[in-house]
Motif scaffolding. Structure first.
Motif, mmCIF file in Angstrom:
data_model
loop_
_atom_site.group_PDB
_atom_site.id
_atom_site.type_symbol
_atom_site.label_atom_id
_atom_site.label_comp_id
_atom_site.label_asym_id
_atom_site.label_seq_id
_atom_site.Cartn_x
_atom_site.Cartn_y
_atom_site.Cartn_z
ATOM 1 N N ARG A 11 8.036 4.820 5.627
ATOM 2 C CA ARG A 11 6.726 4.205 5.832
ATOM 3 C C ARG A 11 6.587 2.885 5.088
ATOM 4 O O ARG A 11 5.689 2.086 5.380
ATOM 5 C CB ARG A 11 5.593 5.152 5.381
ATOM 6 C CG ARG A 11 4.253 4.820 6.031
ATOM 7 C CD ARG A 11 3.097 5.556 5.377
ATOM 8 N NE ARG A 11 2.735 4.990 4.090
ATOM 9 C CZ ARG A 11 1.923 3.935 3.929
ATOM 10 N NH1 ARG A 11 1.398 3.339 4.981
ATOM 11 N NH2 ARG A 11 1.646 3.489 2.722
ATOM 12 N N ARG A 21 4.164 5.361 -7.859
ATOM 13 C CA ARG A 21 3.313 5.360 -6.668
ATOM 14 C C ARG A 21 3.654 6.486 -5.692
ATOM 15 O O ARG A 21 2.757 7.108 -5.143
ATOM 16 C CB ARG A 21 3.398 3.996 -5.979
ATOM 17 C CG ARG A 21 2.656 2.941 -6.784
ATOM 18 C CD ARG A 21 3.093 1.523 -6.485
ATOM 19 N NE ARG A 21 2.247 0.590 -7.233
ATOM 20 C CZ ARG A 21 2.409 0.308 -8.526
ATOM 21 N NH1 ARG A 21 3.377 0.875 -9.220
ATOM 22 N NH2 ARG A 21 1.593 -0.546 -9.132
ATOM 23 N N VAL A 22 4.936 6.748 -5.470
ATOM 24 C CA VAL A 22 5.284 7.787 -4.498
ATOM 25 C C VAL A 22 5.169 9.181 -5.102
ATOM 26 O O VAL A 22 4.947 10.162 -4.380
ATOM 27 C CB VAL A 22 6.698 7.580 -3.914
ATOM 28 C CG1 VAL A 22 6.807 6.219 -3.255
ATOM 29 C CG2 VAL A 22 7.787 7.764 -4.958
ATOM 30 N N ALA A 59 0.848 -1.194 0.000
ATOM 31 C CA ALA A 59 0.000 0.000 0.000
ATOM 32 C C ALA A 59 0.886 1.247 0.000
ATOM 33 O O ALA A 59 0.950 2.001 0.975
ATOM 34 C CB ALA A 59 -0.935 -0.002 1.208
ATOM 35 N N VAL A 60 1.577 1.458 -1.121
ATOM 36 C CA VAL A 60 2.439 2.627 -1.272
ATOM 37 C C VAL A 60 1.579 3.810 -1.689
ATOM 38 O O VAL A 60 0.788 3.711 -2.629
ATOM 39 C CB VAL A 60 3.544 2.378 -2.310
ATOM 40 C CG1 VAL A 60 4.469 3.589 -2.398
ATOM 41 C CG2 VAL A 60 4.336 1.126 -1.973
ATOM 42 N N ARG A 61 1.753 4.935 -0.983
ATOM 43 C CA ARG A 61 0.936 6.110 -1.252
ATOM 44 C C ARG A 61 1.794 7.245 -1.794
ATOM 45 O O ARG A 61 3.007 7.293 -1.559
ATOM 46 C CB ARG A 61 0.251 6.569 0.037
ATOM 47 C CG ARG A 61 -0.610 5.511 0.695
ATOM 48 C CD ARG A 61 -1.391 6.073 1.861
ATOM 49 N NE ARG A 61 -0.570 6.681 2.881
ATOM 50 C CZ ARG A 61 -0.695 6.440 4.191
ATOM 51 N NH1 ARG A 61 -1.619 5.585 4.614
ATOM 52 N NH2 ARG A 61 0.070 7.048 5.062
ATOM 53 N N ALA A 62 1.159 8.164 -2.476
ATOM 54 C CA ALA A 62 1.848 9.360 -2.951
ATOM 55 C C ALA A 62 2.460 10.087 -1.756
ATOM 56 O O ALA A 62 1.808 10.271 -0.728
ATOM 57 C CB ALA A 62 0.876 10.272 -3.680
ATOM 58 N N ASP A 79 5.008 8.966 0.018
ATOM 59 C CA ASP A 79 5.696 8.046 0.928
ATOM 60 C C ASP A 79 7.198 8.073 0.725
ATOM 61 O O ASP A 79 7.699 8.344 -0.378
ATOM 62 C CB ASP A 79 5.219 6.605 0.711
ATOM 63 C CG ASP A 79 3.955 6.273 1.476
ATOM 64 O OD1 ASP A 79 3.600 7.031 2.394
ATOM 65 O OD2 ASP A 79 3.327 5.247 1.153
ATOM 66 N N GLN A 81 4.535 -0.489 5.971
ATOM 67 C CA GLN A 81 4.263 -1.573 5.040
ATOM 68 C C GLN A 81 5.605 -2.224 4.689
ATOM 69 O O GLN A 81 6.525 -1.551 4.230
ATOM 70 C CB GLN A 81 3.625 -1.024 3.759
ATOM 71 C CG GLN A 81 2.269 -0.390 3.962
ATOM 72 C CD GLN A 81 1.172 -1.445 4.009
ATOM 73 O OE1 GLN A 81 1.226 -2.437 3.286
ATOM 74 N NE2 GLN A 81 0.188 -1.219 4.856
#
Length: 223
Positions: free
Chosen positions: A123, A62-63, A38-41, A43, A153
């Protein structure tokens, strides 16, 4: 990483991407792992044993430009290839740290990350086709744990003998691992299964590629 493996990767660093069977075999595992995390912008992701940076493009999607990718590797030559990759694509959010994952002092690595514009603890943390190269790999896993914050994660991608209908390919898989210096019997994802919560498992290429992702709890279970 063992001494023999380190020497091998130093010598073959300029040709690693061509020789790694990335497209026919091992890229499938990278995609499966990074899609499962669950990589988020925004991160910060630590990529332990990043090699030439083959994970970077998937992570960048993703980041985004507001995120940070921290690549750690023992080999200066592999990091040089990773630096060239980042430069070609204009990825100025990549921080590269030369360190042996089995012996590094994580507080010092965190300081280097912060000094380079990162955030210290990450993270998201992952190790792809890396832990099985390292001796002792358990120490490298512990250091990845220390470089990530609570609720991080975590993901591990590594290799085992093919199973089921693909079992006859085991000799080829063992040869490929031996050529690369990996221990096909290491099964380092078992540490993630032991220490993390919300563990999810996946595999690819006839079970040869094993993917595990999970969430780091505030304290290691059973500790």
């Amino acid at each position: 990483m063992t001494r023999n493996s380190a020497e091998k990767y130093t010598a073959f660093a300029p040709f690693y991407d061509l020789l790694s069977a990335e497209h026919p075999v091992y890229g499938a595992g990278r995609r499966r792992l990074i899609e499962s995390l669950a990589v988020r912008a925004g991160d910060q992701v630590v990529d332990l044993g990043c090699g030439t940076g083959l994970n970077f493009a998937l992570l960048q999607h993703r980041v985004g430009p507001g995120g940070v990718i921290v690549g750690i590797d023992r080999s200066a030559q592999m990091l040089a290839q990773a630096r060239r990759r980042a430069g070609r694509h204009g990825w100025d959010n990549v921080i590269l740290v030369r360190a042996d994952a089995t012996t590094m002092i994580t507080s010092e690595v965190s300081e280097q990350i912060t000094d380079a514009g990162g955030r210290g603890l990450s993270r998201v943390g992952l190790a792809t086709y890396a832990l099985s190269l390292m001796d002792p790999w358990e120490r490298a896993w512990e250091n990845l744990w220390q470089l990530t914050r609570s609720d991080a994660q975590l993901g591990v991608l590594d290799m085992q003998r093919p199973t089921g209908l693909s079992a006859p390919l085991s000799p080829l898989a063992r040869f490929a691992c031996r050529l690369g210096g990996a221990d096909i019997e290491a099964h380092p994802w078992t540490a993630l299964e032991r220490d993390c919560t919300q563990v999810r498992a996946a595999s690819a290429r006839g079970g040869h590629l094993q993917v595990r992702v999970g969430v780091k709890p505030s304290g290691r279970p059973g500790s």
